[in-house]
Design a protein around this motif. Structure first.
Motif, PDB file in Angstrom:
ATOM      1  N   ASP A 186       0.813  -1.215   0.000  1.00  0.00           N
ATOM      2  CA  ASP A 186       0.000   0.000   0.000  1.00  0.00           C
ATOM      3  C   ASP A 186       0.851   1.272   0.000  1.00  0.00           C
ATOM      4  O   ASP A 186       0.955   1.974  -1.013  1.00  0.00           O
ATOM      5  CB  ASP A 186      -0.920  -0.010   1.224  1.00  0.00           C
ATOM      6  CG  ASP A 186      -1.852   1.183   1.256  1.00  0.00           C
ATOM      7  OD1 ASP A 186      -2.254   1.657   0.177  1.00  0.00           O
ATOM      8  OD2 ASP A 186      -2.171   1.657   2.370  1.00  0.00           O
ATOM      9  N   SER A 187       1.504   1.566   1.104  1.00  0.00           N
ATOM     10  CA  SER A 187       2.230   2.830   1.254  1.00  0.00           C
ATOM     11  C   SER A 187       3.387   2.954   0.264  1.00  0.00           C
ATOM     12  O   SER A 187       3.579   4.004  -0.354  1.00  0.00           O
ATOM     13  CB  SER A 187       2.767   2.962   2.684  1.00  0.00           C
ATOM     14  OG  SER A 187       1.720   2.866   3.614  1.00  0.00           O
ATOM     15  N   TYR A 188       4.176   1.889   0.112  1.00  0.00           N
ATOM     16  CA  TYR A 188       5.334   1.946  -0.778  1.00  0.00           C
ATOM     17  C   TYR A 188       4.911   2.176  -2.228  1.00  0.00           C
ATOM     18  O   TYR A 188       5.518   2.984  -2.948  1.00  0.00           O
ATOM     19  CB  TYR A 188       6.146   0.654  -0.668  1.00  0.00           C
ATOM     20  CG  TYR A 188       7.211   0.515  -1.725  1.00  0.00           C
ATOM     21  CD1 TYR A 188       8.346   1.323  -1.721  1.00  0.00           C
ATOM     22  CD2 TYR A 188       7.072  -0.418  -2.755  1.00  0.00           C
ATOM     23  CE1 TYR A 188       9.321   1.209  -2.695  1.00  0.00           C
ATOM     24  CE2 TYR A 188       8.047  -0.536  -3.739  1.00  0.00           C
ATOM     25  CZ  TYR A 188       9.162   0.274  -3.704  1.00  0.00           C
ATOM     26  OH  TYR A 188      10.116   0.156  -4.682  1.00  0.00           O
ATOM     27  N   THR A 189       3.866   1.486  -2.658  1.00  0.00           N
ATOM     28  CA  THR A 189       3.370   1.647  -4.028  1.00  0.00           C
ATOM     29  C   THR A 189       2.942   3.084  -4.291  1.00  0.00           C
ATOM     30  O   THR A 189       3.257   3.661  -5.341  1.00  0.00           O
ATOM     31  CB  THR A 189       2.184   0.697  -4.278  1.00  0.00           C
ATOM     32  OG1 THR A 189       2.573  -0.646  -3.967  1.00  0.00           O
ATOM     33  CG2 THR A 189       1.728   0.762  -5.721  1.00  0.00           C
ATOM     34  N   ARG A 190       2.257   3.681  -3.339  1.00  0.00           N
ATOM     35  CA  ARG A 190       1.816   5.068  -3.496  1.00  0.00           C
ATOM     36  C   ARG A 190       2.996   6.038  -3.428  1.00  0.00           C
ATOM     37  O   ARG A 190       3.001   7.070  -4.091  1.00  0.00           O
ATOM     38  CB  ARG A 190       0.760   5.409  -2.436  1.00  0.00           C
ATOM     39  CG  ARG A 190      -0.583   4.785  -2.744  1.00  0.00           C
ATOM     40  CD  ARG A 190      -1.697   5.231  -1.819  1.00  0.00           C
ATOM     41  NE  ARG A 190      -1.612   4.593  -0.523  1.00  0.00           N
ATOM     42  CZ  ARG A 190      -1.289   5.208   0.603  1.00  0.00           C
ATOM     43  NH1 ARG A 190      -0.998   6.499   0.581  1.00  0.00           N
ATOM     44  NH2 ARG A 190      -1.234   4.567   1.736  1.00  0.00           N
ATOM     45  N   PHE A 191       4.003   5.704  -2.629  1.00  0.00           N
ATOM     46  CA  PHE A 191       5.195   6.545  -2.530  1.00  0.00           C
ATOM     47  C   PHE A 191       5.917   6.622  -3.875  1.00  0.00           C
ATOM     48  O   PHE A 191       6.317   7.704  -4.325  1.00  0.00           O
ATOM     49  CB  PHE A 191       6.128   5.994  -1.451  1.00  0.00           C
ATOM     50  CG  PHE A 191       7.495   6.627  -1.423  1.00  0.00           C
ATOM     51  CD1 PHE A 191       7.658   7.966  -1.123  1.00  0.00           C
ATOM     52  CD2 PHE A 191       8.632   5.867  -1.710  1.00  0.00           C
ATOM     53  CE1 PHE A 191       8.925   8.558  -1.096  1.00  0.00           C
ATOM     54  CE2 PHE A 191       9.896   6.437  -1.693  1.00  0.00           C
ATOM     55  CZ  PHE A 191      10.037   7.789  -1.393  1.00  0.00           C
ATOM     56  N   ILE A 192       6.092   5.475  -4.537  1.00  0.00           N
ATOM     57  CA  ILE A 192       6.790   5.435  -5.827  1.00  0.00           C
ATOM     58  C   ILE A 192       6.008   6.187  -6.904  1.00  0.00           C
ATOM     59  O   ILE A 192       6.593   6.753  -7.828  1.00  0.00           O
ATOM     60  CB  ILE A 192       7.040   3.972  -6.259  1.00  0.00           C
ATOM     61  CG1 ILE A 192       7.999   3.286  -5.276  1.00  0.00           C
ATOM     62  CG2 ILE A 192       7.596   3.898  -7.670  1.00  0.00           C
ATOM     63  CD1 ILE A 192       9.349   3.954  -5.144  1.00  0.00           C
ATOM     64  N   LYS A 193       4.695   6.232  -6.766  1.00  0.00           N
ATOM     65  CA  LYS A 193       3.863   6.932  -7.753  1.00  0.00           C
ATOM     66  C   LYS A 193       3.604   8.390  -7.375  1.00  0.00           C
ATOM     67  O   LYS A 193       2.985   9.127  -8.141  1.00  0.00           O
ATOM     68  CB  LYS A 193       2.513   6.218  -7.893  1.00  0.00           C
ATOM     69  CG  LYS A 193       2.614   4.818  -8.482  1.00  0.00           C
ATOM     70  CD  LYS A 193       1.246   4.164  -8.552  1.00  0.00           C
ATOM     71  CE  LYS A 193       1.342   2.767  -9.154  1.00  0.00           C
ATOM     72  NZ  LYS A 193       0.027   2.095  -9.192  1.00  0.00           N
ATOM     73  N   SER A 194       4.086   8.812  -6.219  1.00  0.00           N
ATOM     74  CA  SER A 194       3.781  10.149  -5.709  1.00  0.00           C
ATOM     75  C   SER A 194       4.584  11.232  -6.408  1.00  0.00           C
ATOM     76  O   SER A 194       5.646  10.989  -6.988  1.00  0.00           O
ATOM     77  CB  SER A 194       4.065  10.205  -4.206  1.00  0.00           C
ATOM     78  OG  SER A 194       5.459  10.107  -3.950  1.00  0.00           O
ATOM     79  N   ASP A 195       4.085  12.467  -6.325  1.00  0.00           N
ATOM     80  CA  ASP A 195       4.809  13.625  -6.866  1.00  0.00           C
ATOM     81  C   ASP A 195       6.127  13.833  -6.129  1.00  0.00           C
ATOM     82  O   ASP A 195       7.113  14.288  -6.715  1.00  0.00           O
ATOM     83  CB  ASP A 195       3.940  14.885  -6.758  1.00  0.00           C
ATOM     84  CG  ASP A 195       2.735  14.826  -7.681  1.00  0.00           C
ATOM     85  OD1 ASP A 195       2.786  14.078  -8.680  1.00  0.00           O
ATOM     86  OD2 ASP A 195       1.740  15.520  -7.400  1.00  0.00           O
TER      87      ASP A 195
END
Length: 257
Positions: A186-195
């Motif tokens: 969850d968190s890591y996936t969103r981190f890599i896709k984050s601005d």
């Protein structure tokens, strides 16, 4: 007869586990190995020249000192964080940036819990019980946890029993694995896709400033171990073998004619 029945039951359980175990073809294993080697080729100082120098050859530690720097780091280093969550947590700068992201997402307690369980492995034996109680009180106590983390009921029950009956270094292993998987999916996936990550990746800060690089170089030189007698002798022999033969400046060559 009893022993025979027990042995047969054990054999049955073993065979059942083998049937349920997934198997991977050797071709897929080879493909994965090749892919992994190609992915990490850029980061292997033996395959790709390292900047400023290969510490395994030159004995200069500047390369490793730069890898620990959390203030100034290269795009190459940021790119590696996209390989896996382990790469983020292994890199001090990566962990710092991931913590900032989790703070924005209001889930920083997951990383704090993971770090505390990791620290539990390294405390002295006399501190283990107190550390276990502190972790339980801060993250898992259903009545008074200051930074509660979410784990399933089965994992919670098992952890509670271990905290009460036999607190030790491995008390929170199941809970840690649960939180790790949660961060990874969850968190890591969103981190890599984050601005935030995209901005870091586009920063193109290839190397630190001259002042910081020189200071790190000076630090590595001061902490560089003295060469052994064998290394000095080998260097001397290499120098002698490469030295051109010169005629003496004070004597003229003998005339043999």
């Amino acid at each position: 007869t009893e022993n025979t029945v027990e042995e047969l039951q054990q054999m049955k359980d073993t065979l059942k586990l083998r049937l349920n175990k997934s198997h991977v073809k050797m071709s897929k294993v080879a493909d994965f190995l090749i892919q992994s080697c190609e992915q990490y080729k850029e980061y292997d100082p033996m395959l790709t020249p390292a900047e400023p120098s290969n510490p395994w050859i030159s004995e200069e530690t500047t390369f490793w000192d730069l890898e620990k720097n959390t203030k100034d780091y290269s795009t190459r280093r940021v790119k590696r964080w996209a390989f896996s969550l382990d790469e983020v947590l292994r890199d001090p700068a990566g962990k710092e940036q991931f913590a900032k992201f989790l703070a924005k997402e209001y889930s920083i307690e997951n990383l704090h819990f993971y770090n505390n369980v990791y620290e539990l492995k390294n405390v002295s034996e006399k501190e283990v019980v107190d550390k276990v109680k502190a972790i339980w009180a801060e993250f898992l106590d259903p009545n008074s946890a200051l930074s509660p983390v979410n784990i399933d009921s089965k994992c919670m029950d098992k952890t509670r029993k271990q905290v009460l009956s036999s607190p030790g270094r491995h008390t929170f292993d199941d809970a840690r694995d649960h939180i790790y998987k949660l961060m990874r999916s969850d968190s890591y996936t969103r981190f890599i896709k984050s601005d935030q990550y995209k901005e870091l990746l586009a920063a193109k800060r290839k190397m630190p400033s001259n002042s910081s690089a020189s200071s790190l170089g000076a630090l590595s030189m001061s902490s560089k171990p003295r060469p052994s007698k064998w290394q000095v002798a080998r260097k001397h022999m290499e120098t002698r073998s490469l030295m051109p033969i010169r005629l003496s400046t004070t004597q003229s060559p003998t005339n043999t004619s």
